[in-house]
Scaffold this motif. Structure first.
Motif, PDB file in Angstrom:
ATOM      1  N   TRP A 115       0.840  -1.205   0.000  1.00 37.94           N
ATOM      2  CA  TRP A 115       0.000   0.000   0.000  1.00 37.94           C
ATOM      3  C   TRP A 115       0.872   1.251   0.000  1.00 37.94           C
ATOM      4  O   TRP A 115       0.626   2.212  -0.712  1.00 37.94           O
ATOM      5  N   TRP A 116       1.915   1.174   0.791  1.00 42.90           N
ATOM      6  CA  TRP A 116       2.888   2.281   0.846  1.00 42.90           C
ATOM      7  C   TRP A 116       3.525   2.500  -0.527  1.00 42.90           C
ATOM      8  O   TRP A 116       3.610   3.628  -1.010  1.00 42.90           O
ATOM      9  N   ASN A 117       3.946   1.412  -1.165  1.00 46.25           N
ATOM     10  CA  ASN A 117       4.572   1.525  -2.476  1.00 46.25           C
ATOM     11  C   ASN A 117       3.618   2.169  -3.479  1.00 46.25           C
ATOM     12  O   ASN A 117       4.021   2.998  -4.303  1.00 46.25           O
ATOM     13  N   ALA A 118       2.362   1.737  -3.398  1.00 44.82           N
ATOM     14  CA  ALA A 118       1.371   2.312  -4.318  1.00 44.82           C
ATOM     15  C   ALA A 118       1.304   3.819  -4.120  1.00 44.82           C
ATOM     16  O   ALA A 118       1.295   4.587  -5.091  1.00 44.82           O
ATOM     17  N   MET A 133       4.455   9.522  -9.909  1.00 45.26           N
ATOM     18  CA  MET A 133       3.801   9.785 -11.182  1.00 45.26           C
ATOM     19  C   MET A 133       3.218  11.174 -11.251  1.00 45.26           C
ATOM     20  O   MET A 133       2.698  11.595 -12.282  1.00 45.26           O
ATOM     21  N   GLY A 134       3.254  11.872 -10.162  1.00 38.53           N
ATOM     22  CA  GLY A 134       2.699  13.213 -10.151  1.00 38.53           C
ATOM     23  C   GLY A 134       1.263  13.230  -9.674  1.00 38.53           C
ATOM     24  O   GLY A 134       0.653  14.288  -9.561  1.00 38.53           O
ATOM     25  N   ASP A 135       0.720  12.038  -9.394  1.00 43.62           N
ATOM     26  CA  ASP A 135      -0.646  11.984  -8.889  1.00 43.62           C
ATOM     27  C   ASP A 135      -0.599  12.177  -7.375  1.00 43.62           C
ATOM     28  O   ASP A 135      -0.817  11.250  -6.593  1.00 43.62           O
ATOM     29  N   ALA A 136      -0.289  13.424  -7.018  1.00 40.12           N
ATOM     30  CA  ALA A 136      -0.088  13.709  -5.604  1.00 40.12           C
ATOM     31  C   ALA A 136      -1.374  13.491  -4.822  1.00 40.12           C
ATOM     32  O   ALA A 136      -1.357  13.000  -3.690  1.00 40.12           O
ATOM     33  N   THR A 137      -2.502  13.853  -5.433  1.00 49.82           N
ATOM     34  CA  THR A 137      -3.772  13.668  -4.744  1.00 49.82           C
ATOM     35  C   THR A 137      -4.014  12.192  -4.482  1.00 49.82           C
ATOM     36  O   THR A 137      -4.401  11.791  -3.374  1.00 49.82           O
ATOM     37  N   GLY A 138      -3.794  11.417  -5.536  1.00 51.99           N
ATOM     38  CA  GLY A 138      -3.965   9.974  -5.391  1.00 51.99           C
ATOM     39  C   GLY A 138      -3.053   9.421  -4.328  1.00 51.99           C
ATOM     40  O   GLY A 138      -3.475   8.632  -3.474  1.00 51.99           O
ATOM     41  N   GLY A 139      -1.800   9.862  -4.359  1.00 52.65           N
ATOM     42  CA  GLY A 139      -0.827   9.377  -3.374  1.00 52.65           C
ATOM     43  C   GLY A 139      -1.234   9.758  -1.966  1.00 52.65           C
ATOM     44  O   GLY A 139      -1.180   8.941  -1.039  1.00 52.65           O
ATOM     45  N   TYR A 198      -3.720   8.374   3.198  1.00 56.45           N
ATOM     46  CA  TYR A 198      -4.798   8.623   4.157  1.00 56.45           C
ATOM     47  C   TYR A 198      -5.532   7.316   4.479  1.00 56.45           C
ATOM     48  O   TYR A 198      -5.824   7.005   5.637  1.00 56.45           O
ATOM     49  N   GLN A 199      -5.761   6.514   3.397  1.00 53.38           N
ATOM     50  CA  GLN A 199      -6.444   5.226   3.582  1.00 53.38           C
ATOM     51  C   GLN A 199      -5.559   4.231   4.320  1.00 53.38           C
ATOM     52  O   GLN A 199      -6.043   3.339   5.014  1.00 53.38           O
ATOM     53  N   MET A 200      -4.256   4.411   4.142  1.00 55.64           N
ATOM     54  CA  MET A 200      -3.318   3.459   4.739  1.00 55.64           C
ATOM     55  C   MET A 200      -3.508   3.370   6.254  1.00 55.64           C
ATOM     56  O   MET A 200      -3.460   2.287   6.840  1.00 55.64           O
ATOM     57  N   HIS A 201      -3.728   4.515   6.834  1.00 52.41           N
ATOM     58  CA  HIS A 201      -3.884   4.513   8.291  1.00 52.41           C
ATOM     59  C   HIS A 201      -5.103   3.701   8.711  1.00 52.41           C
ATOM     60  O   HIS A 201      -5.085   3.000   9.724  1.00 52.41           O
ATOM     61  N   LYS A 202      -6.146   3.770   7.893  1.00 51.96           N
ATOM     62  CA  LYS A 202      -7.371   3.032   8.245  1.00 51.96           C
ATOM     63  C   LYS A 202      -7.189   1.541   7.961  1.00 51.96           C
ATOM     64  O   LYS A 202      -7.641   0.694   8.734  1.00 51.96           O
ATOM     65  N   LEU A 203      -6.520   1.234   6.828  1.00 51.24           N
ATOM     66  CA  LEU A 203      -6.368  -0.176   6.455  1.00 51.24           C
ATOM     67  C   LEU A 203      -5.286  -0.871   7.280  1.00 51.24           C
ATOM     68  O   LEU A 203      -5.436  -2.032   7.660  1.00 51.24           O
ATOM     69  N   PHE A 204      -4.190  -0.160   7.476  1.00 56.04           N
ATOM     70  CA  PHE A 204      -3.036  -0.786   8.155  1.00 56.04           C
ATOM     71  C   PHE A 204      -2.535   0.142   9.277  1.00 56.04           C
ATOM     72  O   PHE A 204      -1.482   0.766   9.162  1.00 56.04           O
ATOM     73  N   PRO A 205      -3.304   0.233  10.318  1.00 56.70           N
ATOM     74  CA  PRO A 205      -2.971   1.205  11.372  1.00 56.70           C
ATOM     75  C   PRO A 205      -1.623   0.945  12.038  1.00 56.70           C
ATOM     76  O   PRO A 205      -1.033   1.852  12.602  1.00 56.70           O
ATOM     77  N   THR A 244       1.359  16.863   1.221  1.00 58.92           N
ATOM     78  CA  THR A 244       0.854  16.968  -0.142  1.00 58.92           C
ATOM     79  C   THR A 244      -0.427  17.783  -0.201  1.00 58.92           C
ATOM     80  O   THR A 244      -0.576  18.691  -1.026  1.00 58.92           O
ATOM     81  N   PHE A 245      -1.340  17.448   0.694  1.00 57.89           N
ATOM     82  CA  PHE A 245      -2.593  18.206   0.701  1.00 57.89           C
ATOM     83  C   PHE A 245      -2.323  19.672   1.018  1.00 57.89           C
ATOM     84  O   PHE A 245      -2.941  20.571   0.449  1.00 57.89           O
TER      85      PHE A 245
END
Lengths: 246, 1010
Positions: free
Chosen positions: B661-664, B671-677, B682-689, B704-705
C-alpha cells in the motif's frame, strides 16, 4: 480587530516543501529546489493587470480537465496547465470565485510544483473575503516559487492592505518592487499612499518608478501632473484607477 | 584302515558270459535275431531318439512286442517239432533250442517286469505286464537244460548246456546248484573252453559269499589259461580278493599284472576287450592309497599308465585322500600332478580340486591364487578344451565367491577387521573370475553378478558396483527373467552406487549422463518402484546443482505439482516438498515471479499441513509482491499501483500488505498523482494502522494536501497522524485546527483549540485560547468568547484578560452603555504591569464617556443661572480634557491621535456652544453686547485650543506614519478650521491583481521575474 491570520503565530515545520503552516507557509528563506521545480511554470509569463485585456481570453468555465484533472508527471508541467490558467484568469476577471476555486484546485492537483494553483486559491479566498486563507495561500505560492517571487510578495501586500494593515502592505509591496521594478501597479500603490499621507517626495519617486516600468501608465502620469512634476495635461486627462473624493 | 568287502565290476562277467554263449552258439536266437535282415522301414520306426524318453519307451515296447511275437512263433514251431521228433536224436537239439528260447523270453519278461510302473507300457500291454515273470521263463529253460543232461548225456554241446544251466541257476539265485554244475563242468569237461569261465563263476560265487580264499583259488586257477578271454578278469578279481583279504600290496601286484597284460594285449593287437588296464588303473588308487606314500603317486601312476593318461586315475587317488581328509596328501599329489602332467586330461580337475582343497583348509588366499592359476591354465589350453575348463572355473569361482561373500556377511557382519577384509577381497577376486569365465548362457550369471555388485557396494567400490548392478538390466534386455526384487534392487543399486561414487563432488557430465541412463532404466522397468520419485528428483537436482535451471525446472515441476499431491490432507513426501521449493527457487533465480505466484497458488489450494501452507502462502505473497515490483521496474507504474493495492487488499494479513500500500502511494507521488498518493496514504492509516510506514505516509499526505492548498484534507490527515505520532499529537492536532480554521471549519477549530488548551499548562494554553477567541470573535460566537474571557480572568492571564476587558469596554461604549464602559475601563487603569496600549485605550474609553457627559451638559438656562451652567459645562470639559490628555500621555500614537482629535473637537464644541448662548430677548442691548463680548472672550481661546489640538493630532499622525488615512482626514479638518479651501482627498484602494499570461514575447504585460 485582528484577523485570524495575524493571530496564528505558530510556525510548524512539516518538512519538505513547506516550512510554515498555521500562520501560512512562511517562506523563511529561499528554496532553490522549489524554485527549480517551478521554474518551467514561471518562464515566459507576462503579468497583466486584471483591468487590462488579455491577449488570449477564455471563458470562466470548467473544462473537462478541471473536472477530472489528470495527474501531471513529476518531470514537468502537465499538458493542460496553461489552459486551466487561462480559464482561471477569466474567472478572476468575472469575479466568479467559486469556479475560480475549482479551477485553482485542479491546477494545484495536476501540477503540484506550480505556484499558480495556490495563487488562484488566494485570489478566490480574497474574493470571498477569507483573507486569512488568502494570505496562507499566497504564501504557499511564494514558497513554491522558491521564496523570491515579486508577484506573490506584491499580492501579499494587497492582502495586507485588505486586512487594513497598510503599513505591512507597503512593506511587502516595496519588497516586491525592489525585486521587480517593473511592477508598475506596486509603484502606483506606494505613490498613492505616500501622496495621501503627505510624503510628496516619496510619492513622486514611486510614480516616476511606475512610469519607468510603464512609460504610458496614465495614472502615474496624471499623478505627477497633479503634483506639478509633469506639465498639466489637457482638460480631458483623468486617472483610471484613482478615485477622487471631494 | 578298515577294509570293506569291495567288489569289482560285475558287468564284465555278464558280458563275458553272454559273449561266450554267442561264440559257442552262433545260431542262438539272440545271435539269429541280430542276423535277420531287418525291415528298413520298421528299423527306422523303432530306432531310438536321444532325449525322447517317452517315445523311446514306446519304441522299446514295440520292439519287445515284435520280438515276443517272433519268439512265440519260434516257440510254437519248436514245440510242434518237439512233438514230432520226440524220442529222436533231434529232440536234444530241439530241447536245447527251447531252453535258449526260454532264456531269451526271460529277457522280454524282464522288460515288462521292469516297466511294471510305466503307465504307457501298462496302457499298451497291461496283461503282459501283469503276467510278466523272468524267473518263470528261466526256470523253464533250466527244466530243459536239466532234461538234456538227463536224457541226452552225450549231447554234443553238453559243456555249454551245463554252463548255461549254471548261469540260469545263478539268475534265479540258486548259487549252490550253479556251483555244482560249474564244478561238474570243470571235472567232466576239463577240455572245454568254458573251464576258465567256470573258475571265474565259482570264484564270483565264493567272493559273493565272502569265501575269499576259495574265491582266490578259483581266480588263480584262471592264470593257467592265459589265452582264455577271462584271463585278465581272473587276475583282476584276484586283486580284489587280496584286497578284501586285507592284502592290498598283493592286490596291487595283481592289478599291476592286469595292466601289464593289457599292455601286451594292446601291443599284440589282441581283442581289446582283454585289455583291462583302465579298470585296473582306476581301481589301483584304492590299493595304492593303502600301501604307498602320496609323494610317489604321480610317478607311480605315470609308470603304470605308461602310454595311457594317468591323470584321471591320480584323481581317483586324490578323491580317496579327500574322503579321508588327507588334505596335505591331496595338495601334494595335485601340485605334483599339475607340475608333471600339465597336459593331462584330468589336470583341469586337479586345478579345481586343489582350489577346493585350499578352501577346505580355510586358505582362501591360496584358493583364489590357485583359481587364478587355474584360469591361466585354461587359457593356455586348445580352444576346443577351453570351454569345459572355463566352466569349471566358473562353477568353482561362483561357489567360492558366494560362500565367502556369505561368510563375510554372516560371520563378519561385513566388517574388514579380523580377516574380514581378506575374505571380502578373495570373494571379489572369485566373483571377477566367475564373470570372466562364465558363459553368457549361464543361468546363474545375473544372480552372481548381482551378488558381486552387492559385495562391491559393501566394500565401497561404488563405481564398479554401479556397473555390475546395471549389468542386470542388460540380462533382462536379452530376455533373462529375474526375480522382481533382484531386478528392482539392482536397478536402484546401480543408481545409488553411482551417487556414492560421486560423493560430494560435482557431477561430471559423463557421470550425470550415466545417472540419467540408470535412472531411466529404473523408471522404465519399475514405473511404480519405490525410488522413482527419488531418482526423478535427484536427476533434476543434479541439473539444478550445475545451474542448468531450464532443464531442472520442468522436472521439479513435474514432481512437485503432480496431481496426486495437490490434494488436501495428502501426506506429501519430503522429496516432493523439496522439488516444490527448488522449482520455486529456480523461478526466483529467473525472477519469474508470476510463475512463482501461480505455482504457489496451486500449492496453497492443496494446503497440506499448516506450517507448509503458511510457508507457501508467504512465498506466494512475496512472489506476488516481487512481480509487482518487476512491473514497477519495467516502467508500468500505473499497473504497479493497481496491482499493489489489489495485493494489499487481497492479502491484508500479510506483512507485505502495508508495504504494498505504501509503495502504491509512493508511485502515485512519483507519477505526479499527488492527490492519489495522498489519498492512498490517508487510507493506509485506516487499512493498516500498525504499519511502520504509516507515520511517514500520513506525514507525506499531509504535506501533499497542504502543498495543494487542500487544507481541509490536510487537517483530516493530521488528525490521523496525531494518532500515529503520539509524541507530536498536540502539535498535529493544533495544526489540524489551524487548517480547519483556514478552510471553513472555524467552529470545529474553536472546539479543537479549547480542547487542546485543557490539557496544557497555563502558559501554553494562551496561544490556543487566543486563536479560539479570535475565531469566536469573527463568527460572533459570544458564548465561546465569554467562556474564554472567564478563563483569562479566572486564571489571571495577562494581558489577554485586560485586553478583553478593554475590548468589552470599547464595545459597551459603542453600544452606549457609558457607565459600564467607564467602569470597565477604570478596572484596567487600576491594574499594574499592563501594556501602555491597554491603558491608553481604557483611558480613551473613559475620556469618550466623559466627552459624552460634557456634550450632554446643556447650557440653556435662565439668566441668573448662566454662570452656574457654564461652570458645570466647563467642568465637564475639563474632566474630558484631563482624560483625553491622560490617554495621549501613554504615547500610543494611534490612541493619541484619536484622543487629540476628540479633545480638539471638545474644544471647538465648547467654543461653538458658548457662542450660541444668548440673553433673553427682553434684555438691554448693552447687556446683550457685554454678554457677547464676555462669551467671545471665552470662546476664542477655546477655538484656538481646538485648532491647536487638531494640528497636534495631524503632526502626531504624520510623525507616527499612520497609514490608514488618518493624516489625510486630519489635514482636511485642519484646513476647514483654518478656512482653507478643500483639497482633493486621495483615497487609496487596493492595488490591482496581476494575472499571468503565457506568451512567447512578453510585450503586452510585465514578464515575471525569474
Amino acid at each position: 480587530m485582528k484577523s485570524f491570520y495575524r493571530q496564528l503565530t505558530l510556525t510548524v515545520s512539516m518538512g519538505g516543501l513547506l516550512v510554515g503552516c498555521a500562520s501560512g507557509p512562511q517562506v523563511a528563506q529561499e528554496d532553490a529546489s522549489a524554485a527549480k521545480a517551478s521554474r518551467s511554470y514561471l518562464e515566459n509569463v507576462a503579468l497583466v493587470p486584471a483591468s487590462e485585456k488579455l491577449s488570449e481570453s477564455s471563458s470562466c468555465t470548467l473544462p473537462p480537465e478541471a473536472q477530472k484533472p489528470q495527474p501531471g508527471q513529476s518531470a514537468g508541467p502537465s499538458k493542460d496547465w496553461k489552459k486551466l490558467i487561462s480559464h482561471a484568469n477569466a474567472c478572476v476577471k468575472e469575479r466568479n470565485w467559486r469556479t475560480l476555486e475549482t479551477l485553482a484546485n485542479a491546477i494545484a492537483r495536476s501540477d503540484i510544483d506550480s505556484p499558480w494553483g495556490a495563487y488562484f486559491l488566494a485570489l478566490s479566498a480574497e474574493g470571498t473575503g477569507e483573507l486569512s486563507r488568502a494570505m496562507w495561500m499566497i504564501e504557499l505560492a511564494q514558497k513554491k516559487a522558491g521564496g523570491r517571487s515579486p508577484l506573490f510578495a506584491y499580492h501579499k501586500g494587497r492582502i495586507f492592505f485588505l486586512m487594513k494593515d497598510t503599513a505591512r502592505a507597503m512593506k511587502e509591496i516595496e519588497k516586491a518592487v525592489a525585486m521587480d521594478p517593473g511592477l508598475a501597479e506596486g509603484h502606483l500603490f506606494l505613490g498613492d499612499v505616500y501622496r495621501r499621507d503627505q510624503q510628496p517626495d516619496r510619492a513622486q519617486a514611486s510614480y516616476l518608478a511606475a512610469m519607468k516600468a510603464d512609460p504610458k501608465n496614465e495614472r502615474a502620469i496624471a499623478a505627477l501632473q497633479e503634483m506639478n512634476v509633469l506639465p498639466k495635461p489637457q482638460p480631458q486627462a483623468t486617472t483610471a484607477q484613482t478615485e477622487v473624493k471631494k | 584302515m578298515k577294509h570293506l568287502c569291495l567288489v569289482p565290476r560285475q558287468f564284465k562277467i555278464a558280458l563275458a558270459t553272454l559273449a561266450a554263449a554267442q561264440i559257442l552258439n552262433p545260431d542262438s536266437s539272440f545271435a539269429a535275431k541280430k542276423q535277420q535282415p531287418g525291415d528298413s522301414g520298421v528299423e527306422r520306426e523303432l530306432r531310438m531318439k536321444e532325449g525322447d524318453e517317452s517315445g523311446n519307451e514306446i519304441k522299446a515296447l514295440k520292439t519287445e512286442l515284435l520280438v515276443m511275437k517272433t519268439e512265440k512263433k519260434a516257440l510254437d514251431q519248436l514245440l510242434r517239432l518237439q512233438k514230432k521228433y520226440t524220442g529222436t536224436r533231434m529232440e536234444a537239439e530241439i530241447l536245447f533250442r527251447l531252453a535258449e528260447l526260454y532264456m531269451r523270453r526271460a529277457r522280454s519278461e524282464r522288460f515288462f517286469e521292469v516297466h511294471r510302473n510305466s503307465d504307457k507300457v501298462m496302457t499298451f500291454a497291461p496283461k503282459l505286464v501283469k503276467e510278466a515273470s523272468e524267473s518263470a521263463e528261466i526256470k523253464k529253460a533250466i527244466v530243459h537244460y536239466d532234461r538234456i543232461q538227463e536224457r541226452f548225456p552225450r549231447f554234443h554241446s553238453m559243456d555249454i548246456v551245463i554252463f548255461n544251466d549254471a548261469y540260469a541257476n545263478l539268475q534265479v539265485g540258486d548259487d549252490k546248484r550253479a556251483a555244482e554244475l560249474l564244478v561238474l563242468l570243470i571235472q567232466k569237461h576239463s577240455g572245454s573252453p568254458l573251464v576258465p569261465d567256470a573258475y571265474l563263476a565259482i570264484g564270483e560265487i565264493n567272493f559273493k559269499n565272502r569265501n575269499f580264499q576259495a574265491a582266490l583259488d578259483n581266480f588263480k586257477a584262471i592264470r593257467r589259461y592265459p589265452r582264455a578271454r577271462v584271463y585278465p578278469y581272473g587276475i583282476y578279481k584276484a586283486a580284489w580278493t587280496y584286497y578284501n583279504m586285507q592284502d592290498a600290496l598283493s592286490g596291487l601286484k595283481e592289478l599291476e599284472d592286469v595292466i601289464k597284460f593289457g599292455r601286451e594285449v594292446a601291443t599284440r593287437g589282441w581283442d581289446s576287450k582283454l585289455d583291462l588296464r583302465k579298470e585296473a588303473l582306476g581301481d589301483i588308487a584304492l590299493f595304492f592309497s593303502d600301501v604307498r606314500p602320496s609323494s610317489e603317486a604321480v610317478d607311480y601312476f605315470r609308470a603304470q599308465a605308461a602310454d595311457l593318461d594317468p591323470s584321471q586315475y591320480i584323481m581317483r587317488l586324490v578323491e580317496l585322500y579327500k574322503r579321508h581328509s588327507r588334505h596335505n596328501d591331496v595338495e601334494l599329489v595335485l601340485l605334483d600332478m599339475i607340475k608333471k602332467l600339465p597336459k593331462g586330461e584330468a589336470t583341469s580337475s586337479a586345478h579345481e580340486e586343489l582350489v577346493w582343497n585350499y578352501e577346505r583348509t580355510k586358505r582362501q588366499a591360496k584358493a583364489i591364487e590357485q583359481l587364478a592359476a587355474f584360469d591361466t591354465y585354461c587359457g593356455e589350453l586348445e580352444k576346443n578344451q577351453q570351454a569345459e575348463c572355463q566352466k569349471k572355473i566358473a562353477d568353482a569361482s561362483k561357489k567360492l565367491a558366494t560362500k565367502w561373500h556369505g561368510t563375510w556377511k554372516k560371520a563378519y557382519g561385513l566388517s574388514t577387521s579380523n580377516g574380514g577384509a581378506d575374505l571380502a577381497a578373495a570373494a571379489e577376486k572369485a566373483y571377477r573370475l566367475f564373470l570372466k569365465s562364465a558363459t553368457t548362457n549361464d543361468p546363474d550369471l545375473p544372480t552372481v553378478e548381482y551378488a558381486f555388485a552387492e559385495l562391491l557396494y559393501a566394500r565401497g567400490q561404488y563405481r564398479d558396483a554401479s556397473q555390475h548392478y546395471a549389468a542386470l538390466d542388460g540380462y533382462q534386455k536379452k530376455g533373462v527373467k529375474l526375480d522382481p526384487k533382484v531386478s528392482h534392487d539392482a536397478a536402484y543399486g546401480a543408481v545409488v552406487s553411482l551417487e556414492k561414487a560421486v560423493k560430494d563432488q560435482k557431477w561430471s557430465d559423463e557421470d550425470e549422463k550415466r545417472f540419467g541412463e540408470l535412472a531411466d532404466s529404473y523408471i522404465s522397468r519399475h514405473p511404480s518402484g519405490q525410488y522413482v520419485l527419488d531418482l526423478r528428483f535427484k536427476r533434476a537436482f543434479i541439473a539444478y546443482e550445475k545451474e542448468r535451471y531450464d532443464e531442472a525446472a520442468p522436472q521439479f515441476k513435474k514432481i512437485g505439482w503432480a496431481p496426486e499431491y495437490l490434494v488436501a490432507n495428502v501426506v506429501v513426501p519430503e522429496k516432493v516438498v523439496k522439488a516444490q521449493d527448488l522449482y520455486l527457487d529456480i523461478l526466483n533465480h529467473k525472477k519469474d515471479y508470476r510463475g512463482i505466484k501461480e505455482a504457489a497458488q496451486r500449492l496453497m489450494q492443496a494446503s497440506n499441513g499448516a506450517d507448509r501452507g503458511l510457508h507457501i502462502e508467504k512465498i506466494y505473497r512475496e512472489a506476488y509482491f516481487a512481480e509487482i515490483q518487476q512491473k514497477e521496474e519495467q516502467g508500468d507504474l500505473a499497473g504497479a499501483i493497481d496491482a499493489y493495492k489489489k495485493f494489499a487488499l487481497e492479502n491484508s494479513t500479510s506483512e507485505l500488505a502495508p508495504k504494498a500500500w505504501w509503495n502504491a502511494s509512493q508511485l502515485q507521488f512519483r507519477m505526479g498523482d499527488a492527490t492519489g498518493g495522498a489519498n492512498t496514504c490517508y487510507q493506509m492509516h485506516k487499512l493498516f494502522p500498525k504499519s511502520t510506514n504509516g507515520k511517514e505516509c500520513l506525514s507525506k499526505a499531509a504535506r501533499t494536501f497542504e502543498a495543494m492548498g487542500r487544507l481541509d484534507n490536510a487537517a483530516r490527515v493530521l488528525l490521523n497522524l496525531a494518532e500515529v505520532e503520539t509524541e507530536k499529537q498536540d502539535q498535529w492536532r493544533e495544526l489540524a485546527a489551524d487548517f480547519f480554521a483556514l478552510s471553513g471549519g472555524k467552529d470545529r477549530a474553536i472546539l479543537m483549540y479549547q480542547k487542546l488548551a485543557e490539557n496544557r499548562k497555563p502558559e501554553a494554553q494562551l496561544p490556543l485560547l487566543e486563536k479560539a477567541a479570535t475565531l469566536a470573535r469573527e463568527t460572533m460566537d459570544l458564548k465561546t468568547l465569554a467562556s474564554i474571557e472567564a478563563q483569562y480572568t479566572a486564571k489571571g492571564i495577562e494581558p489577554q484578560a485586560s485586553r478583553l476587558v478593554v475590548e468589552q469596554a470599547e464595545d459597551l461604549f459603542k453600544k452606549g452603555d457609558m457607565t459600564k464602559a467607564f467602569n470597565l475601563s477604570k478596572k484596567i487603569i487600576g491594574r499594574d504591569g499592563l501594556p501602555k496600549e491597554l491603558y491608553a485605550r481604557a483611558r480613551f474609553v473613559q475620556a469618550q464617556v466623559l466627552e459624552d457627559e460634557y456634550r450632554k451638559q446643556s447650557v440653556k438656562s435662565r439668566v441668573e443661572r448662566i454662570g452656574i451652567v457654564l461652570a458645570i459645562k466647563t467642568e465637564k470639559l475639563e474632566k474630558a480634557q484631563k482624560a483625553f490628555q491622560s490617554a495621549i500621555n501613554y504615547g500610543e500614537a494611534s490612541v493619541s491621535v484619536k484622543a487629540m482629535v476628540r479633545l480638539g473637537d471638545c474644544y471647538l464644541d465648547y467654543s461653538k456652544t458658548v457662542r450660541g448662548m444668548s440673553l433673553p430677548a427682553g434684555m438691554a442691548q448693552a447687556d446683550q453686547d457685554a454678554f457677547k463680548n464676555e462669551i467671545e472672550q471665552l470662546a476664542i481661546p477655546m477655538e484656538e485650543k481646538g485648532i491647536e489640538s487638531m494640528n497636534q493630532a495631524l503632526e502626531t499622525a504624520k510623525k507616527a506614519q499612520l497609514r490608514e488615512g488618518q493624516i489625510a482626514d486630519l489635514q482636511a479638518r485642519v484646513n476647514r478650521l483654518n478656512m482653507k479651501p478643500a483639497t482633493v482627498a486621495l483615497t487609496v484602494v487596493a492595488p490591482q491583481t496581476y494575472l499571468p499570461e503565457f506568451r512567447t514575447l512578453a510585450s503586452a504585460g510585465k514578464e515575471i521575474s525569474k
